[in-house]
Write a protein that holds these residues in place. Structure first.
Motif, mmCIF file in Angstrom:
data_model
loop_
_atom_site.group_PDB
_atom_site.id
_atom_site.type_symbol
_atom_site.label_atom_id
_atom_site.label_comp_id
_atom_site.label_asym_id
_atom_site.label_seq_id
_atom_site.Cartn_x
_atom_site.Cartn_y
_atom_site.Cartn_z
ATOM 1 N N PRO A 55 1.069 -1.590 -0.293
ATOM 2 C CA PRO A 55 -0.007 0.000 0.324
ATOM 3 C C PRO A 55 0.921 1.444 -0.341
ATOM 4 C CG PRO A 55 -0.540 -1.251 1.956
ATOM 5 C CD PRO A 55 0.378 -2.019 1.183
ATOM 6 N N CYS A 56 0.515 2.481 -1.116
ATOM 7 C CA CYS A 56 1.593 2.973 -0.652
ATOM 8 C C CYS A 56 1.222 3.910 0.542
ATOM 9 C CB CYS A 56 0.493 4.611 -1.485
ATOM 10 S SG CYS A 56 1.253 3.572 -3.378
ATOM 11 N N ARG A 57 1.960 4.714 1.434
ATOM 12 C CA ARG A 57 2.340 5.765 2.462
ATOM 13 C C ARG A 57 2.129 6.754 2.216
ATOM 14 N NH1 ARG A 57 8.445 4.020 3.548
ATOM 15 N NH2 ARG A 57 8.450 4.735 1.732
ATOM 16 N N SER A 58 2.116 7.576 1.261
ATOM 17 C CA SER A 58 1.912 8.991 0.655
ATOM 18 C C SER A 58 1.221 9.100 -0.830
ATOM 19 C CB SER A 58 3.085 9.620 0.535
ATOM 20 O OG SER A 58 3.935 9.220 0.177
ATOM 21 N N ASN A 59 0.387 10.219 -0.578
ATOM 22 C CA ASN A 59 -0.228 10.067 -2.193
ATOM 23 C C ASN A 59 1.399 11.124 -3.291
ATOM 24 O OD1 ASN A 59 -1.485 10.316 -4.184
ATOM 25 N ND2 ASN A 59 -3.013 11.973 -3.408
ATOM 26 N N PHE A 60 1.594 9.989 -3.588
ATOM 27 C CA PHE A 60 2.864 10.983 -4.341
ATOM 28 C C PHE A 60 1.770 11.802 -5.785
ATOM 29 C CE2 PHE A 60 2.241 6.703 -6.270
ATOM 30 C CZ PHE A 60 1.590 6.781 -7.520
ATOM 31 N N TYR A 61 0.809 11.557 -6.126
ATOM 32 C CA TYR A 61 0.364 12.541 -7.277
ATOM 33 C C TYR A 61 0.102 13.680 -7.001
ATOM 34 C CZ TYR A 61 -1.071 8.324 -9.724
ATOM 35 O OH TYR A 61 -0.892 6.673 -10.423
ATOM 36 N N GLN A 62 0.262 14.139 -5.066
ATOM 37 C CA GLN A 62 -0.196 15.630 -5.132
ATOM 38 C C GLN A 62 1.744 16.181 -4.581
ATOM 39 O OE1 GLN A 62 -3.395 16.924 -4.694
ATOM 40 N NE2 GLN A 62 -3.957 14.833 -6.122
ATOM 41 N N GLN A 63 2.630 15.279 -4.007
ATOM 42 C CA GLN A 63 3.477 15.437 -4.391
ATOM 43 C C GLN A 63 4.618 15.550 -5.655
ATOM 44 O OE1 GLN A 63 4.989 13.459 -1.151
ATOM 45 N NE2 GLN A 63 2.964 13.099 -0.293
ATOM 46 N N ASP A 64 5.334 15.492 -5.395
ATOM 47 C CA ASP A 64 6.693 15.366 -6.358
ATOM 48 C C ASP A 64 6.946 13.670 -6.634
ATOM 49 O OD1 ASP A 64 8.413 15.100 -4.121
ATOM 50 O OD2 ASP A 64 9.293 17.389 -5.034
ATOM 51 N N PHE A 106 -7.131 11.544 -7.975
ATOM 52 C CA PHE A 106 -5.873 10.278 -8.283
ATOM 53 C C PHE A 106 -5.154 10.225 -6.733
ATOM 54 C CE2 PHE A 106 -6.671 11.532 -12.989
ATOM 55 C CZ PHE A 106 -6.247 10.851 -13.109
ATOM 56 N N ILE A 107 -5.683 9.238 -6.091
ATOM 57 C CA ILE A 107 -5.081 8.986 -4.666
ATOM 58 C C ILE A 107 -4.350 7.378 -5.129
ATOM 59 C CG2 ILE A 107 -5.709 7.922 -2.716
ATOM 60 C CD1 ILE A 107 -8.028 9.775 -3.121
ATOM 61 N N ALA A 108 -2.713 7.601 -4.845
ATOM 62 C CA ALA A 108 -2.647 6.194 -5.256
ATOM 63 C C ALA A 108 -2.561 5.338 -4.181
ATOM 64 C CB ALA A 108 -0.838 6.855 -5.078
ATOM 65 N N LYS A 109 -2.794 4.294 -4.198
ATOM 66 C CA LYS A 109 -3.014 3.145 -3.696
ATOM 67 C C LYS A 109 -2.206 2.074 -3.531
ATOM 68 C CE LYS A 109 -6.710 -1.042 -3.487
ATOM 69 N NZ LYS A 109 -7.230 -1.728 -4.983
ATOM 70 N N ASP A 110 -1.449 1.339 -4.739
ATOM 71 C CA ASP A 110 -1.028 0.846 -4.399
ATOM 72 C C ASP A 110 0.691 1.135 -5.386
ATOM 73 O OD1 ASP A 110 -1.819 -0.859 -2.061
ATOM 74 O OD2 ASP A 110 -2.969 -1.878 -4.393
ATOM 75 N N THR A 111 1.969 0.013 -5.051
ATOM 76 C CA THR A 111 2.864 0.514 -5.973
ATOM 77 C C THR A 111 3.093 -1.466 -5.953
ATOM 78 O OG1 THR A 111 4.530 0.436 -3.814
ATOM 79 C CG2 THR A 111 4.457 2.467 -5.299
ATOM 80 N N PHE A 112 3.198 -1.799 -7.184
ATOM 81 C CA PHE A 112 3.538 -3.309 -7.290
ATOM 82 C C PHE A 112 4.567 -4.068 -8.433
ATOM 83 C CE2 PHE A 112 0.003 -1.887 -9.818
ATOM 84 C CZ PHE A 112 0.101 -2.641 -10.880
#
Length: 195
Positions: A55-64, A106-112
């Motif tokens: 699971p993503c720990r942060s929403n990288f879509y709202q960051q850099d 655009f809320i990051a859910k997972d990296t996989f």
């Protein structure tokens, strides 16, 4: 001796893992070579796939880009902790929950990472993504993912295709050209659809 036998088996497993990583790298380059041009929207049948992620720990879509890099670093470390080699993290991806994607959030859910079916028993919590039809769009810039995903969603709506699962962003290949604000990679954005 028993120790020597176990050591040989570990070497065999490591060689199999490297072999599979090389096969995935070659397949990734071939997919890139044969992919449609940037911006092309296509309806594609994609066979079943196995993925494993965090699971993503942060929403990288709202960051850099650094937030995205931190998510990938955590994923790669988790793979190493589970006995997989660094090249195994070819074909990484990210997801957005179906309901968020449909709502345009655009809320990051997972990296996989996609894993080979032969490796699915080596990890816990491997997810099977069943085969099906996907609306896909291709691009070559990490920075344009949101704009292209919005185009993909609009195209689905215009054609009466109903998104029936999580949105996936798959890194098909990377060009290894980095600077502080840009990451050069070839992406396939995917939304499973039904008609």
């Amino acid at each position: 001796t028993v120790e020597h036998n176990e050591q040989l088996h570990q070497q065999i497993r490591a060689l199999h893992a490297r072999h599979n990583a090389v096969e995935r790298a070659i397949a990734s380059i071939e997919r890139y070579r044969k992919s449609p041009a940037r911006g092309t929207i296509a309806l594609e049948y994609i066979d079943r796939r196995y993925l494993w992620g965090l699971p993503c720990r942060s929403n990288f879509y709202q960051q850099d880009i650094r937030a995205f890099e931190r998510e990938l670093l955590a994923l790669r470390q988790a793979l190493l902790d589970n006995g997989f080699t660094q090249p195994h993290s070819y074909n990484v991806g990210t997801s957005i929950a179906q309901e968020d994607f449909i709502a345009g959030r655009f809320i990051a859910k997972d990296t996989f990472v996609f894993i080979d079916y032969r490796e699915k028993d080596q990890l816990s919590c491997v997810q099977l993504i069943d085969s099906g039809m996907y609306a896909c769009i291709y691009l070559d810039s990490y920075d344009e993912e949101i704009a292209y995903a919005e185009r993909l969603l609009a195209h689905c709506r215009e054609n009466g295709w109903h998104v029936c699962g999580d949105y996936l962003c798959e890194v098909m290949t990377e060009f290894n050209v980095f600077d502080s604000d840009h990451r050069s990679m070839f992406l396939r954005l995917q939304a499973p659809v039904k008609f």
